[in-house]
Design a protein around this motif. Structure first.
Motif, short mmCIF file in Angstrom:
data_model
loop_
_atom_site.label_atom_id
_atom_site.label_comp_id
_atom_site.label_asym_id
_atom_site.label_seq_id
_atom_site.Cartn_x
_atom_site.Cartn_y
_atom_site.Cartn_z
N SER A 1 0.69 -0.94 -0.01
CA SER A 1 -0.34 -0.18 -0.08
C SER A 1 1.06 1.31 -0.29
O SER A 1 0.09 1.99 -0.38
CB SER A 1 -0.99 -0.10 1.03
OG SER A 1 -0.30 -0.13 2.48
N SER B 1 -0.04 8.72 -4.05
CA SER B 1 -0.85 9.52 -2.99
C SER B 1 -2.20 10.53 -3.27
O SER B 1 -1.46 10.31 -4.93
CB SER B 1 0.28 10.59 -2.24
OG SER B 1 0.87 11.87 -3.35
N LYS B 2 -2.25 11.19 -2.86
CA LYS B 2 -3.41 11.89 -2.96
C LYS B 2 -3.56 13.05 -3.61
O LYS B 2 -3.91 13.45 -4.85
CB LYS B 2 -4.23 12.53 -1.87
CG LYS B 2 -5.46 11.16 -0.91
CD LYS B 2 -5.72 11.80 -0.01
CE LYS B 2 -6.61 10.69 0.96
NZ LYS B 2 -6.91 10.77 2.34
N ASP B 3 -2.21 13.44 -3.61
CA ASP B 3 -1.73 14.88 -4.23
C ASP B 3 -1.18 14.63 -5.59
O ASP B 3 -1.50 14.68 -6.92
CB ASP B 3 -0.30 15.38 -3.58
CG ASP B 3 0.49 14.92 -3.51
OD1 ASP B 3 0.93 14.01 -3.06
OD2 ASP B 3 1.62 15.74 -3.70
N LEU C 1 -2.93 11.94 -7.22
CA LEU C 1 -3.60 11.22 -7.75
C LEU C 1 -4.97 12.27 -8.50
O LEU C 1 -5.39 12.98 -10.06
CB LEU C 1 -4.73 10.55 -6.86
CG LEU C 1 -4.64 8.67 -7.01
CD1 LEU C 1 -4.91 8.58 -5.89
CD2 LEU C 1 -3.69 7.98 -8.25
N ALA C 2 -4.28 13.10 -7.73
CA ALA C 2 -5.12 15.30 -8.28
C ALA C 2 -4.54 15.68 -9.56
O ALA C 2 -5.36 16.19 -10.34
CB ALA C 2 -4.94 16.02 -6.58
N SER D 1 -3.16 13.67 -12.07
CA SER D 1 -3.25 13.23 -12.42
C SER D 1 -4.58 13.27 -14.11
O SER D 1 -4.20 12.30 -14.66
CB SER D 1 -3.49 11.61 -12.87
OG SER D 1 -5.02 11.49 -11.96
#
Length: 190
Positions: free
Chosen positions: A47, A52-54, A56-57, A59
């Motif tokens: 995992s 990370s979320k940043d 993915l944002a 992308s």
């Protein structure tokens, strides 16, 4: 006479009604515990490799194209690189379609580079395919090169109105990223 009563052999395993030995149960329980322990160790390792979320944002990017007039372009950012979105004029579309694809270094038609039903919207990465400079031509008043599209000032690559390489050292056309129209006025890139 011989004694006919059976004596229990200590070597014979005792079985229950369903034929499962006590040792089988212990083996299954030990393997199950080891499997759960293995998953508890492996899951955090796997995992932590997920983006990370940043990341993915970054992308994907949504761009509102409702304010772009014919002949205008806007610059956006996609994955930390410039993105050009241009609304082509009928004259620019005609010029792009008049060019024989066989005469191009990287043969692609305007239809190959745009979405069906939205042939007037050209979406390209704003990065020259030669050495990664940012071409001019997206902003008003910038040099558009000999073919009316984009001009890379670093080494002199000229692109036409469809973002196709026409002159200079760039080996390929400006990249068209994956994108889709989420409505008539919004595109999602990535």
């Amino acid at each position: 006479m011989a004694d006919t009563t059976a004596t229990a052999n200590p070597e014979t395993p005792t079985t229950g009604e369903d034929g499962v030995r006590r040792r089988d149960f212990l083996d299954i329980a030990a393997v199950s515990a080891a499997g759960i322990g293995g998953l508890a160790v492996v899951y955090p390792l796997v995992s932590q490799m997920a983006p990370s979320k940043d990341v993915l944002a970054a992308s994907s990017t949504e761009v509102d194209i409702s304010s772009i007039e014919p002949g205008q372009a806007i610059k956006a950012v996609f994955r930390k690189q410039p993105l050009f979105v241009k609304r082509l004029t009928p004259a620019e579309i005609e010029a792009a379609n008049a060019t024989a694809t066989g005469s191009l270094r990287d043969p692609q038609s305007l239809a190959d580079r745009t979405k069906e039903g939205h042939e007037d919207i050209l979406v390209t990465m704003g990065v020259c395919t030669h050495l990664g400079c940012v071409p001019l031509g997206a902003a008003e008043g910038e040099v558009k090169g000999e073919f009316g599209g984009y001009f890379c000032p670093c080494h002199g690559s000229h692109y036409d109105t469809a973002g196709r390489i026409r002159k200079g050292p760039a080996p390929t056309n400006l990249e068209v990223p994956e994108y889709e129209f989420t409505s008539d006025t919004v595109i999602q890139v990535g």
